[in-house]
Scaffold this motif. Structure first.
Motif, mmCIF file in Angstrom:
data_model
loop_
_atom_site.group_PDB
_atom_site.id
_atom_site.type_symbol
_atom_site.label_atom_id
_atom_site.label_comp_id
_atom_site.label_asym_id
_atom_site.label_seq_id
_atom_site.Cartn_x
_atom_site.Cartn_y
_atom_site.Cartn_z
ATOM 1 N N TYR A 1 19.002 -15.082 13.846
ATOM 2 C CA TYR A 1 20.078 -14.556 13.009
ATOM 3 C C TYR A 1 20.145 -13.030 13.099
ATOM 4 C CZ TYR A 1 22.658 -12.737 9.131
ATOM 5 O OH TYR A 1 23.558 -12.002 8.400
ATOM 6 N N GLU A 2 19.037 -12.381 12.838
ATOM 7 C CA GLU A 2 19.025 -10.911 12.771
ATOM 8 C C GLU A 2 19.306 -10.300 14.137
ATOM 9 O OE1 GLU A 2 18.051 -8.104 9.452
ATOM 10 O OE2 GLU A 2 18.420 -10.250 9.601
ATOM 11 N N THR A 3 18.750 -10.901 15.179
ATOM 12 C CA THR A 3 18.987 -10.401 16.530
ATOM 13 C C THR A 3 20.460 -10.523 16.898
ATOM 14 O OG1 THR A 3 16.723 -10.970 17.180
ATOM 15 C CG2 THR A 3 18.331 -10.678 18.954
ATOM 16 N N GLY A 4 21.075 -11.623 16.512
ATOM 17 C CA GLY A 4 22.503 -11.785 16.757
ATOM 18 C C GLY A 4 23.330 -10.709 16.081
ATOM 19 N N ARG A 5 22.919 -10.301 14.870
ATOM 20 C CA ARG A 5 23.673 -9.257 14.175
ATOM 21 C C ARG A 5 23.570 -7.914 14.900
ATOM 22 N NH1 ARG A 5 27.156 -10.565 13.265
ATOM 23 N NH2 ARG A 5 26.509 -12.282 14.553
ATOM 24 N N LEU A 6 22.425 -7.634 15.504
ATOM 25 C CA LEU A 6 22.314 -6.387 16.263
ATOM 26 C C LEU A 6 23.139 -6.447 17.542
ATOM 27 C CD1 LEU A 6 18.679 -5.011 15.993
ATOM 28 C CD2 LEU A 6 20.626 -4.718 14.473
ATOM 29 N N VAL A 7 23.182 -7.605 18.179
ATOM 30 C CA VAL A 7 24.033 -7.750 19.367
ATOM 31 C C VAL A 7 25.486 -7.440 19.008
ATOM 32 C CG1 VAL A 7 25.001 -9.442 20.985
ATOM 33 C CG2 VAL A 7 22.530 -9.354 20.602
ATOM 34 N N ALA A 8 25.943 -7.951 17.879
ATOM 35 C CA ALA A 8 27.345 -7.778 17.497
ATOM 36 C C ALA A 8 27.630 -6.395 16.924
ATOM 37 C CB ALA A 8 27.732 -8.843 16.474
ATOM 38 N N ASP A 9 26.742 -5.878 16.076
ATOM 39 C CA ASP A 9 27.036 -4.669 15.310
ATOM 40 C C ASP A 9 26.391 -3.404 15.858
ATOM 41 O OD1 ASP A 9 28.477 -6.261 13.596
ATOM 42 O OD2 ASP A 9 26.889 -6.417 12.094
ATOM 43 N N ASP B 1 19.098 0.465 22.009
ATOM 44 C CA ASP B 1 18.285 0.105 23.173
ATOM 45 C C ASP B 1 17.868 -1.368 23.102
ATOM 46 O OD1 ASP B 1 18.462 2.674 24.073
ATOM 47 O OD2 ASP B 1 16.421 3.260 23.494
ATOM 48 N N GLY B 2 17.863 -2.033 24.241
ATOM 49 C CA GLY B 2 17.429 -3.420 24.306
ATOM 50 C C GLY B 2 18.539 -4.425 24.126
ATOM 51 N N HIS B 3 19.802 -3.992 24.203
ATOM 52 C CA HIS B 3 20.925 -4.906 23.999
ATOM 53 C C HIS B 3 20.869 -6.083 24.983
ATOM 54 C CE1 HIS B 3 24.954 -6.225 22.940
ATOM 55 N NE2 HIS B 3 25.348 -6.123 24.206
ATOM 56 N N GLY B 4 20.625 -5.805 26.243
ATOM 57 C CA GLY B 4 20.550 -6.868 27.240
ATOM 58 C C GLY B 4 19.414 -7.831 26.960
ATOM 59 N N HIS B 5 18.287 -7.299 26.507
ATOM 60 C CA HIS B 5 17.149 -8.167 26.173
ATOM 61 C C HIS B 5 17.491 -9.074 24.996
ATOM 62 C CE1 HIS B 5 14.483 -6.304 29.036
ATOM 63 N NE2 HIS B 5 14.636 -5.105 28.485
ATOM 64 N N ARG B 6 18.253 -8.543 24.053
ATOM 65 C CA ARG B 6 18.627 -9.378 22.909
ATOM 66 C C ARG B 6 19.569 -10.506 23.326
ATOM 67 N NH1 ARG B 6 17.639 -4.464 20.578
ATOM 68 N NH2 ARG B 6 19.688 -3.564 20.990
ATOM 69 N N LEU C 1 31.609 -10.854 24.497
ATOM 70 C CA LEU C 1 32.702 -11.148 25.433
ATOM 71 C C LEU C 1 33.956 -10.341 25.103
ATOM 72 C CD1 LEU C 1 32.307 -15.030 25.684
ATOM 73 C CD2 LEU C 1 31.640 -13.337 27.398
ATOM 74 N N VAL C 2 34.226 -10.187 23.817
ATOM 75 C CA VAL C 2 35.419 -9.454 23.391
ATOM 76 C C VAL C 2 35.257 -7.958 23.624
ATOM 77 C CG1 VAL C 2 36.807 -8.812 21.362
ATOM 78 C CG2 VAL C 2 36.139 -11.200 21.721
ATOM 79 N N ARG C 3 34.041 -7.450 23.345
ATOM 80 C CA ARG C 3 33.780 -6.014 23.483
ATOM 81 C C ARG C 3 32.575 -5.807 24.394
ATOM 82 N NH1 ARG C 3 34.201 -6.972 18.084
ATOM 83 N NH2 ARG C 3 31.970 -6.656 17.799
ATOM 84 N N PRO C 4 32.739 -5.989 25.687
ATOM 85 C CA PRO C 4 31.604 -5.812 26.607
ATOM 86 C C PRO C 4 31.022 -4.408 26.463
ATOM 87 C CG PRO C 4 33.485 -6.763 27.742
ATOM 88 C CD PRO C 4 33.991 -6.313 26.409
ATOM 89 N N HIS C 5 29.693 -4.352 26.499
ATOM 90 C CA HIS C 5 29.010 -3.067 26.357
ATOM 91 C C HIS C 5 28.131 -2.845 27.575
ATOM 92 C CE1 HIS C 5 27.625 0.329 23.860
ATOM 93 N NE2 HIS C 5 26.466 0.144 24.470
ATOM 94 N N PRO C 6 28.210 -1.663 28.198
ATOM 95 C CA PRO C 6 27.338 -1.396 29.349
ATOM 96 C C PRO C 6 25.873 -1.565 28.944
ATOM 97 C CG PRO C 6 29.003 0.319 29.118
ATOM 98 C CD PRO C 6 29.087 -0.519 27.884
ATOM 99 N N GLY D 1 21.626 -2.730 30.420
ATOM 100 C CA GLY D 1 20.695 -2.907 31.522
ATOM 101 C C GLY D 1 20.562 -4.376 31.861
ATOM 102 N N PRO D 2 19.375 -4.791 32.263
ATOM 103 C CA PRO D 2 19.176 -6.194 32.637
ATOM 104 C C PRO D 2 19.562 -7.126 31.497
ATOM 105 C CG PRO D 2 17.283 -4.849 33.240
ATOM 106 C CD PRO D 2 18.159 -3.980 32.402
ATOM 107 N N GLY D 3 20.247 -8.173 31.835
ATOM 108 C CA GLY D 3 20.682 -9.139 30.838
ATOM 109 C C GLY D 3 21.440 -10.260 31.505
ATOM 110 N N PRO D 4 21.940 -11.216 30.730
ATOM 111 C CA PRO D 4 22.665 -12.351 31.316
ATOM 112 C C PRO D 4 24.011 -11.924 31.879
ATOM 113 C CG PRO D 4 22.790 -12.406 28.927
ATOM 114 C CD PRO D 4 21.848 -11.304 29.272
ATOM 115 N N THR D 5 24.533 -12.707 32.795
ATOM 116 C CA THR D 5 25.857 -12.456 33.342
ATOM 117 C C THR D 5 26.920 -12.898 32.346
ATOM 118 O OG1 THR D 5 26.050 -14.640 34.370
ATOM 119 C CG2 THR D 5 24.947 -12.892 35.661
ATOM 120 N N ARG D 6 28.158 -12.443 32.564
ATOM 121 C CA ARG D 6 29.248 -12.851 31.690
ATOM 122 C C ARG D 6 29.438 -14.368 31.750
ATOM 123 N NH1 ARG D 6 33.563 -10.751 28.926
ATOM 124 N NH2 ARG D 6 35.432 -12.096 28.806
ATOM 125 N N THR D 7 29.287 -14.935 32.926
ATOM 126 C CA THR D 7 29.440 -16.389 33.058
ATOM 127 C C THR D 7 28.400 -17.117 32.217
ATOM 128 O OG1 THR D 7 30.344 -16.171 35.291
ATOM 129 C CG2 THR D 7 29.398 -18.313 34.689
#
Length: 530
Positions: A34-42, A47-52, A88-93, A95-101
């Motif tokens: 839950y909390e990790t998802g909120r950081l991805v969105a907000d 740092d660590g967005h791709g890891h999340r 998907l709506v607001r792609p953010h540059p 580092g390493p992370g999953p692909t859009r697909t």
């Protein structure tokens, strides 16, 4: 995290736990979907967005949802789905992370799973702020779906275009309070991230040690509402992300909570619990006029207060428990004023705190004797017909049953405690699994430990035999445990759980010693009534 080496005694393990209490004051708590998802969105800028994002994809279940069985999956699934759609709506540059697909595939499966769960009409567990979180995130998800389907109808092919309707009455009521400038419970700041723009102007929301409500998600959302940089909040978020490697826990730090529960648990059995003087001083300093709080920015509560008082008393540093009277409702104690519902474990802990002082502090403690007797009666009355107790702060009835039995065994009159404890023991003997352990969904070391604590009180031959079958499951070297504790989603306070396992192993070694012809090294004297 390094655990106790295999072959170590419970005393060795207890000393290792004390070292970790001193050297890692923020506490050891599992990561939160839950909390990790909120950081991805907000906070995609953190740092660590791709890891999340990678973490969220890795935690998705085979059915497309996140979290354990039943209603417990609803909140983490809603958070993860909204996070993936926001990415998907607001792609953010990054580092390493999953692909859009990969994100599209996970989001599509997640939307379908969330739709099923919202439409199944099943019961929902009593987790904090769920009645705010689910409708708030459903609104965001519907907006994302409309944008994605409108921009490219194939982007989420197979996913519903909108979620089933949800009950928004609670959100609307809180929003009206916020917009009108009227008082709201301070506990809501822990879920600031779903309160919306109406919360942005509330001056009573302040940083405590850099955090809003001891929550990374709340702090990130508060930063997003701010009109100027707040270095302390950014430093708090950076530190949490660094400690956990990208994903984050739901509540941090948990210093007082972790120290009080751990020290209280270890001090119940014959283990060398001699914490550094600084730990005891800081634990006592956490007690204010209204008691102690779990984390910075959270309100004081009767649960944390009572366990802190009990731990200090068992360590030889008693503090008068008068602060608990703020939570006295007459029939029982609330966790905090205005609580929706009631907590068995809070009242069990209050019984222990008041019971210790009633027994040990002469005339000063006798003023608590009537409340001790009334609480014991209340705990007996709320025992379930099957013999166990259940609670709003933990998913497992084994935790609530352990708390209730230890409180009754220690501080209730024998005629009050005996029947209730016998019923609890019968229930435990009937629910032991074939592998010798206990667990709500599957066998866990944590729930097995709670069962052993109860059975050790009984001192019945059948109980000792059941403990013997469980001994091999009480592995003190285990440092991570399945999440069973209630916050916005389920979590594990790993050091607290480890202390429970260590203490249970101490009791188990004592229980099997007569069958083995002697007391094994590292054994103890069992629980005490002190």
């Amino acid at each position: 995290m390094v655990g106790t080496a295999p072959g170590a005694t419970p005393a060795d393990a207890a000393r290792d736990v004390l070292r970790q209490l001193a050297h890692q004051p923020y506490g050891q708590v599992s990561n939160s979907v839950y909390e990790t998802g909120r950081l991805v969105a907000d906070a995609p800028w953190l740092d660590g967005h791709g890891h999340r994002l990678t973490y969220l994809l890795a935690e998705q279940g085979a059915d497309g949802s996140w979290g354990p069985a039943g209603g417990y999956a609803l909140v983490p699934t809603a958070s993860a789905v909204e996070a993936l759609l926001a990415a998907l709506v607001r792609p953010h540059p990054t580092g390493p992370g999953p692909t859009r697909t990969e994100v599209v595939t996970a989001a599509t499966r997640g939307v379908a799973a969330l739709s099923r769960r919202l439409g199944d009409g099943g019961s929902r567990p009593d987790t904090p702020a769920a009645d705010l979180i689910v409708p708030a995130l459903a609104t965001r998800i519907d907006a994302h779906l409309a944008e994605l389907h409108g921009a490219d109808g194939s982007a989420l092919s197979g996913a519903p275009r909108a979620l089933p309707p949800v009950d928004r009455r609670r959100v609307e009521a809180v929003t009206a309070l916020l917009a009108g400038g009227r008082p709201v419970p301070s506990k809501l700041w822990h879920a600031y991230e779903v309160l919306g723009p109406a919360a942005a102007g509330r001056t009573e929301v302040t940083l405590v040690d850099g955090a809003v409500g001891a929550s990374p998600a709340a702090t990130a959302a508060w930063l997003g509402h701010g009109r100027r940089p707040e270095p302390a909040a950014r430093a708090y978020l950076d530190a949490v992300v660094t400690r956990h490697g990208g994903p984050v826990p739901c509540c941090t730090p948990i210093t007082v909570f972790e120290r009080s529960w751990t020290l209280a648990t270890l001090s119940r059995v014959a283990l060398p619990v001699r914490p550094a003087p600084r730990l005891v001083t800081e634990l006592a300093a956490a007690l204010g006029p209204d008691g102690a709080a779990t984390g910075p920015g959270l309100p004081a509560d009767a649960d944390t207060t009572s366990v802190t008082l009990y731990a200090l008393a068992r360590l030889g540093h008693p503090v008068d428990p008068g602060s608990l009277l703020h939570y006295d409702l007459g029939s029982h104690f609330c966790t905090w004023r205005g609580e929706d519902g009631q907590s068995v474990t809070t009242n069990a802990h209050v019984l222990e705190a008041l019971g210790w002082h009633a027994r040990h502090t002469g005339e000063g403690g006798r003023r608590y004797a009537a409340r001790v007797a009334a609480l014991a009666d209340w705990l007996r009355e709320v025992q379930r017909p099957e013999g166990h107790w259940a609670d709003r702060w933990h998913a497992s009835p084994y935790y609530a049953t352990c708390c209730a039995v230890l409180a009754l065994a220690g501080y209730a009159a024998p005629e009050v405690a005996r029947v209730a404890i016998d019923r609890a023991v019968d229930w435990l003997l009937a629910t032991q699994r074939d592998d010798g352990g206990w667990g709500r969904w599957s066998t866990t070391a944590e729930e097995t430990a709670y069962a052993v604590h109860v059975l050790a009180v009984a001192r019945r031959p059948a109980a000792s035999a059941a403990i013997g079958r469980a001994l091999g499951l009480l592995r003190m070297e285990q440092t991570e445990h399945p999440p069973l504790w209630h916050d916005k989603d389920l979590y594990s306070p790993d050091l607290i759980v480890r202390a429970a396992v260590i203490a249970a192993r101490t009791l188990a070694l004592e229980a099997v010693a007569p069958m083995d012809g002697g007391l094994p090294a590292g054994g103890g004297r069992g629980p005490t009534r002190a």
